[in-house]
Design a protein around this motif. Structure first.
Motif, PDB file in Angstrom:
ATOM      1  N   VAL A  62       0.862  -1.184   0.000  1.00 26.83           N
ATOM      2  CA  VAL A  62       0.000   0.000   0.000  1.00 26.83           C
ATOM      3  C   VAL A  62       0.902   1.240   0.000  1.00 26.83           C
ATOM      4  O   VAL A  62       1.821   1.334   0.813  1.00 26.83           O
ATOM      5  CB  VAL A  62      -0.926   0.009   1.243  1.00 26.83           C
ATOM      6  N   ASP A  63       0.658   2.156  -0.905  1.00 30.60           N
ATOM      7  CA  ASP A  63       1.457   3.379  -0.964  1.00 30.60           C
ATOM      8  C   ASP A  63       1.313   4.165   0.330  1.00 30.60           C
ATOM      9  O   ASP A  63       0.225   4.229   0.907  1.00 30.60           O
ATOM     10  CB  ASP A  63       1.022   4.250  -2.142  1.00 30.60           C
ATOM     11  N   VAL A  64       2.396   4.726   0.794  1.00 30.84           N
ATOM     12  CA  VAL A  64       2.479   5.592   1.971  1.00 30.84           C
ATOM     13  C   VAL A  64       2.452   4.811   3.287  1.00 30.84           C
ATOM     14  O   VAL A  64       3.154   5.159   4.222  1.00 30.84           O
ATOM     15  CB  VAL A  64       1.377   6.686   1.999  1.00 30.84           C
ATOM     16  N   PHE A  65       1.688   3.744   3.382  1.00 32.89           N
ATOM     17  CA  PHE A  65       1.536   2.988   4.621  1.00 32.89           C
ATOM     18  C   PHE A  65       2.294   1.656   4.526  1.00 32.89           C
ATOM     19  O   PHE A  65       2.310   1.035   3.466  1.00 32.89           O
ATOM     20  CB  PHE A  65       0.056   2.725   4.903  1.00 32.89           C
ATOM     21  N   PRO A  66       2.857   1.190   5.640  1.00 33.60           N
ATOM     22  CA  PRO A  66       3.638  -0.060   5.609  1.00 33.60           C
ATOM     23  C   PRO A  66       2.759  -1.317   5.710  1.00 33.60           C
ATOM     24  O   PRO A  66       2.875  -2.114   6.641  1.00 33.60           O
ATOM     25  CB  PRO A  66       4.559   0.088   6.826  1.00 33.60           C
ATOM     26  N   TYR A  67       1.877  -1.471   4.748  1.00 34.25           N
ATOM     27  CA  TYR A  67       0.944  -2.600   4.723  1.00 34.25           C
ATOM     28  C   TYR A  67       1.012  -3.299   3.375  1.00 34.25           C
ATOM     29  O   TYR A  67       1.273  -2.663   2.357  1.00 34.25           O
ATOM     30  CB  TYR A  67      -0.492  -2.130   4.997  1.00 34.25           C
ATOM     31  N   MET A  68       0.743  -4.601   3.413  1.00 35.14           N
ATOM     32  CA  MET A  68       0.714  -5.394   2.189  1.00 35.14           C
ATOM     33  C   MET A  68      -0.659  -6.014   2.014  1.00 35.14           C
ATOM     34  O   MET A  68      -1.229  -6.545   2.967  1.00 35.14           O
ATOM     35  CB  MET A  68       1.760  -6.512   2.230  1.00 35.14           C
ATOM     36  N   ILE A  69      -1.151  -5.946   0.798  1.00 36.91           N
ATOM     37  CA  ILE A  69      -2.405  -6.595   0.435  1.00 36.91           C
ATOM     38  C   ILE A  69      -2.042  -7.974  -0.102  1.00 36.91           C
ATOM     39  O   ILE A  69      -1.217  -8.100  -1.007  1.00 36.91           O
ATOM     40  CB  ILE A  69      -3.153  -5.782  -0.634  1.00 36.91           C
ATOM     41  N   HIS A  70      -2.631  -9.006   0.467  1.00 32.44           N
ATOM     42  CA  HIS A  70      -2.383 -10.390   0.052  1.00 32.44           C
ATOM     43  C   HIS A  70      -3.584 -10.862  -0.761  1.00 32.44           C
ATOM     44  O   HIS A  70      -4.724 -10.738  -0.310  1.00 32.44           O
ATOM     45  CB  HIS A  70      -2.217 -11.290   1.285  1.00 32.44           C
ATOM     46  N   PHE A  71      -3.309 -11.420  -1.937  1.00 32.76           N
ATOM     47  CA  PHE A  71      -4.410 -11.828  -2.802  1.00 32.76           C
ATOM     48  C   PHE A  71      -3.998 -12.957  -3.739  1.00 32.76           C
ATOM     49  O   PHE A  71      -2.811 -13.228  -3.924  1.00 32.76           O
ATOM     50  CB  PHE A  71      -4.918 -10.633  -3.627  1.00 32.76           C
ATOM     51  N   ILE A  72      -5.014 -13.618  -4.273  1.00 28.05           N
ATOM     52  CA  ILE A  72      -4.789 -14.606  -5.326  1.00 28.05           C
ATOM     53  C   ILE A  72      -5.568 -14.154  -6.558  1.00 28.05           C
ATOM     54  O   ILE A  72      -6.515 -13.375  -6.455  1.00 28.05           O
ATOM     55  CB  ILE A  72      -5.192 -16.039  -4.911  1.00 28.05           C
ATOM     56  N   VAL A  73      -5.133 -14.657  -7.691  1.00 28.50           N
ATOM     57  CA  VAL A  73      -5.780 -14.324  -8.951  1.00 28.50           C
ATOM     58  C   VAL A  73      -6.456 -15.577  -9.489  1.00 28.50           C
ATOM     59  O   VAL A  73      -5.813 -16.608  -9.680  1.00 28.50           O
ATOM     60  CB  VAL A  73      -4.754 -13.810  -9.983  1.00 28.50           C
ATOM     61  N   ASP A  74      -7.753 -15.483  -9.683  1.00 31.24           N
ATOM     62  CA  ASP A  74      -8.525 -16.556 -10.305  1.00 31.24           C
ATOM     63  C   ASP A  74      -8.649 -16.191 -11.783  1.00 31.24           C
ATOM     64  O   ASP A  74      -9.527 -15.414 -12.165  1.00 31.24           O
ATOM     65  CB  ASP A  74      -9.896 -16.671  -9.644  1.00 31.24           C
ATOM     66  N   GLN A  75      -7.724 -16.723 -12.585  1.00 24.69           N
ATOM     67  CA  GLN A  75      -7.672 -16.372 -14.012  1.00 24.69           C
ATOM     68  C   GLN A  75      -8.941 -16.803 -14.742  1.00 24.69           C
ATOM     69  O   GLN A  75      -9.444 -16.083 -15.602  1.00 24.69           O
ATOM     70  CB  GLN A  75      -6.452 -17.013 -14.677  1.00 24.69           C
ATOM     71  N   GLU A  76      -9.429 -17.965 -14.388  1.00 21.32           N
ATOM     72  CA  GLU A  76     -10.604 -18.510 -15.072  1.00 21.32           C
ATOM     73  C   GLU A  76     -11.812 -17.587 -14.961  1.00 21.32           C
ATOM     74  O   GLU A  76     -12.547 -17.373 -15.923  1.00 21.32           O
ATOM     75  CB  GLU A  76     -10.936 -19.891 -14.509  1.00 21.32           C
TER      76      GLU A  76
END
Length: 101
Positions: A62-76
Motif C-alpha cells: 500500500v502506498d504511503v503505509f507499511p501494509y501489504m495486500i495479500h491476494f490470489i488471482v482466479d484467471q478462469e
C-alpha cells in the motif's frame, strides 16, 4: 479489468487498521482506506504485473503505509480475491495461521 472480492477477514483488517490510525491522528484512517482502495484498483487492472510471494499468493504494498495486500488471482473467472491486509512488520506466522482457518 478483474472483478475484486475482499474476504471478510481482509475487510476486518482494513477496518481495524483504519480505526487504529484514526486514534493516532484524526483523518489518517480515512487516508489509509483511500490508499488501500487505490492499490486494489491498480491490482485489478494489472494483476499479472505483481510478484507472487507465497505459493500462489501475490502481495502489493500500500502506498504511503507499511501494509501489504495479500491476494490470489482466479484467471478462469477474472477475479482478484483479497484475503488479508497485513502490516509488513507482522510475523509471517500470522499469515500461516490465517491460511489454515
Amino acid at each position: 479489468m478483474y472483478k475484486t472480492v475482499i474476504l471478510p477477514l481482509a475487510k476486518e483488517d482494513i477496518k481495524s487498521t483504519a480505526k487504529w490510525y484514526n486514534k493516532q491522528q484524526k483523518g489518517l484512517g480515512k487516508r489509509f482506506t483511500k490508499e488501500v482502495r487505490k492499490k486494489v484498483a491498480h491490482i485489478s487492472k494489472n494483476p499479472e504485473n505483481i510478484v507472487t510471494r507465497y505459493r500462489d499468493v501475490k502481495t502489493a504494498i500500500v502506498d504511503v503505509f507499511p501494509y501489504m495486500i495479500h491476494f490470489i488471482v482466479d484467471q478462469e473467472n477474472k477475479t482478484i480475491i483479497i484475503s488479508a491486509v497485513f502490516a509488513m512488520a507482522q510475523s509471517p506466522q500470522n499469515w500461516n495461521a490465517r491460511e489454515q482457518d
